[in-house]
Design a protein around this motif. Structure first.
Motif, PDB file in Angstrom:
ATOM      1  N   LEU A 328      35.405-142.587-104.566  1.00  0.00           N
ATOM      2  CA  LEU A 328      34.982-141.186-104.490  1.00  0.00           C
ATOM      3  C   LEU A 328      33.470-141.048-104.629  1.00  0.00           C
ATOM      4  O   LEU A 328      32.810-140.499-103.759  1.00  0.00           O
ATOM      5  N   ASN A 329      32.901-141.536-105.704  1.00  0.00           N
ATOM      6  CA  ASN A 329      31.451-141.559-105.903  1.00  0.00           C
ATOM      7  C   ASN A 329      31.153-142.542-107.033  1.00  0.00           C
ATOM      8  O   ASN A 329      30.758-142.158-108.130  1.00  0.00           O
ATOM      9  N   PRO A 330      31.370-143.841-106.790  1.00  0.00           N
ATOM     10  CA  PRO A 330      31.332-144.827-107.867  1.00  0.00           C
ATOM     11  C   PRO A 330      29.927-145.063-108.412  1.00  0.00           C
ATOM     12  O   PRO A 330      28.962-145.136-107.666  1.00  0.00           O
ATOM     13  N   HIS A 331      29.850-145.184-109.734  1.00  0.00           N
ATOM     14  CA  HIS A 331      28.592-145.471-110.423  1.00  0.00           C
ATOM     15  C   HIS A 331      28.673-146.873-111.038  1.00  0.00           C
ATOM     16  O   HIS A 331      28.830-147.839-110.331  1.00  0.00           O
ATOM     17  N   GLY A 332      28.578-146.960-112.367  1.00  0.00           N
ATOM     18  CA  GLY A 332      28.604-148.252-113.027  1.00  0.00           C
ATOM     19  C   GLY A 332      30.000-148.832-113.127  1.00  0.00           C
ATOM     20  O   GLY A 332      31.007-148.151-112.903  1.00  0.00           O
TER      21      GLY A 332
END
Length: 417
Positions: A328-332
C-alpha cells in the motif's frame, strides 16, 4: 528523503476573491504552508552548553534506538529522549538531551554518537543519570554548510501568503504533500553496539562508524570510542537514504537503487555493485541470501511504485530481482529469523513468514490497520514500532499474534504519508 528529516510541506491553497471596486475586480492570493530556510551561525550553536534536561513529552518522534535496557527516541532537530525500557510494558521516560540539528544516533561502548548539523557529538552515557558531552568533531557533515560564512541552512515550518501561485516553485520550494520519515537501523551484533531500525543514516560495524548523507558515505574510526577519527568521504551519487550493515558488507539504499559495499577493510569500503530500480524511497534489510527492499511513492519518493522487492544477493557483485509484491505505502521493515515486519505508513503494520520468498503474499500473518507505522525494531525483549501517533511495543514471541505491551503517545500527532 530529506536529510534532517522534518515534517515537510503540507500545501494549503486558499483562493479568496476580494471586491475592490464597483467593477468587481478580483484579487487572488495564495497561502502556503511550507519550509522556509533559516540561517544559523555554527559558532553560536557550538557556544551553547548542552545540559541534559528532565524528561519531555514526545512531540515529533523520529528515530528509535535500543541499547541494553534503554530506549532512545530522537526528536528531529531537537534532541534525544532517554527511556528506561527494562520493562517494555512500562517504559519510564528518564531525561532529554537537547541537541540542535540532531537527526541520527548510534551507540558504541557506552558512547552515544549524535549529529548536530555539521558536527558529530560524542556523549558518555555510562552513567545514564549523568550523561556528559565529551567530544565534538567539527565540520564532518557539510552538505548544508557554507565554509565561507560558517552558516548552516536549515528549515522552519512556515506559512506564507503571496499573490503568485509560482512564488514557491520559482524559489525552489516544494508544493507537494509530504512528511519525512525517520528511524534508525540494525547495528551489527555486538555487546558494545546498540540496535535500531531500517531507515538509518548512521551505523556501526567493526569498530567503525558509517554515516551517509544525500550524496556520500563518511567513514569514522571508533576503536577509541571517545575519540572518533574521520577517515574519508566516499562519493555515491545523489539520492542516498539509508545504510544497513551485514557480514562485513554495507547495504546502502537510495531513491534510485541499492549500493553494496565490501567493508572487509572497514577503513576503506569498496563498491561491489549497484542494483537499480525505479525512483522511490528505499529502506533495506538483509539476511544471508536476500535483501528485502520497500519502495514507496508520493512526497519526496517521486512517482515510484508501492511494493516489497526481494533481491537475490548470494552473488553480491550481481544482485538480481527475485520477486516483487504490491504493497500500500511501505516504509521501514525488520527481519526476525523467518519473519518480516513491515510498516505500511498510515495503513498499518503487516507481518509475513518469509522462509519461502516466492510465496510471501500467501503467508501474511497479520495486518494491524490501527497501528500507523513508519519503522520498527525487532528487539530482544519486544517489537518496537514507531509511527506518527507514538511508539508502541509488542510481545512477538508468537509471530502470528502480536500482543501490545505499551504505547507512548505523541503530544501533537500528525499524519504520515
Amino acid at each position: 528523503m530529506k536529510t534532517f528529516g522534518i515534517r515537510l510541506v503540507t500545501l494549503v491553497l486558499v483562493i479568496s476573491g476580494i471586491f475592490l471596486s464597483c467593477q468587481d475586480e478580483i484579487s487572488t492570493t495564495y497561502t502556503y504552508r511550507t519550509m522556509m530556510p533559516i540561517y544559523l551561525e555554527m559558532s553560536d550553536v557550538r557556544a551553547r552548553m548542552i545540559s541534559v534536561s528532565p524528561p519531555q513529552p514526545l512531540d515529533n518522534p523520529g528515530k528509535i534506538y535500543i541499547y541494553g535496557d534503554y530506549l532512545l527516541i530522537n526528536e528531529p532537530q531537537e534532541g534525544i529522549h532517554i527511556l528506561d525500557n527494562s520493562n517494555p510494558a512500562n517504559p519510564i521516560n528518564k531525561s532529554f538531551i537537547p541537541i540542535q540539528g540532531n537527526v541520527d544516533m548510534a551507540i558504541n561502548d557506552n558512547k552515544l554518537y549524535a549529529d548536530s548539523y555539521v558536527d558529530l557529538l560524542v556523549f558518555d552515557i555510562s552513567a545514564i543519570n549523568n550523561i556528559k558531552l565529551i567530544n565534538r568533531v567539527k565540520d564532518v557533515f557539510t552538505h548544508l554548510y557554507s565554509h565561507d560564512t560558517g552558516v548552516v541552512v536549515t528549515l522552519k515550518d512556515s506559512v506564507v501568503t503571496v499573490d503568485s501561485e509560482s512564488w514557491l516553485t520559482d524559489r525552489g520550494f516544494f508544493l507537494a504533500n509530504s512528511s519525512a520519515s525517520f528511524a534508525s537501523n540494525f547495528s551489527e551484533a555486538s555487546k558494545s553496539y546498540g540496535q535500531g531500525g531500517s531507515m538509518a543514516r548512521f551505523t556501526l560495524m567493526s569498530d567503525h562508524l558509517y554515516a551517509v548523507d544525500q550524496t556520500s558515505l563518511k567513514v569514522f574510526d571508533v576503536k577509541n570510542p571517545s575519540e572518533p577519527s574521520f577517515l574519508k568521504n566516499i562519493n555515491l551519487g545523489w539520492g542516498i537514504e539509508t545504510i544497513f550493515p551485514f557480514q562485513e558488507k554495507l547495504f546502502i539504499g537510495s531513491n534510485r537503487g541499492m549500493h553494496i559495499y565490501d567493508a572487509k577493510n572497514p577503513s576503506a569500503p569498496t563498491k561491489m555493485s549497484v542494483y537499480e530500480h525505479v525512483l522511490a524511497c528505499d529502506p533495506v534489510v538483509v539476511n544471508e541470501e536476500h535483501a528485502f527492499v520497500t519502495l514507496r511513492s508520493g512526497n519526496f519518493c517521486f512517482n515510484g511504485v508501492n511494493e516489497l522487492q526481494i533481491i537475490d544477493i548470494k552473488n553480491p557483485y550481481s544482485p538480481k530481482l527475485k520477486k516483487a509484491y504490491p504493497m500500500l505505502n511501505p516504509h521501514g521493515l525488520g527481519l526476525a529469523g523467518d519473519y518480516l515486519y513491515l510498516a505500511e505508513g498510515t495503513h498499518g503494520l503487516k507481518s509475513f513468514k518469509v522462509n519461502d520468498v516466492m510465496t510471501i503474499d500467501q503467508n501474511q500473518l497479520e495486518f494491524l490497520q490501527s497501528m500507523k507505522s513508519v519503522d520498527l525494531i525487532p528487539g530482544p525483549k519486544s517489537l518496537i514500532v514507531i509511527g506518527p501517533e507514538g511508539v508502541c511495543q509488542f510481545d512477538y514471541s508468537v509471530p502470528n499474534k502480536l500482543k501490545k505491551l505499551s504505547c507512548i503517545d505523541v503530544k501533537n500527532p500528525v499524519v504520515v504519508k
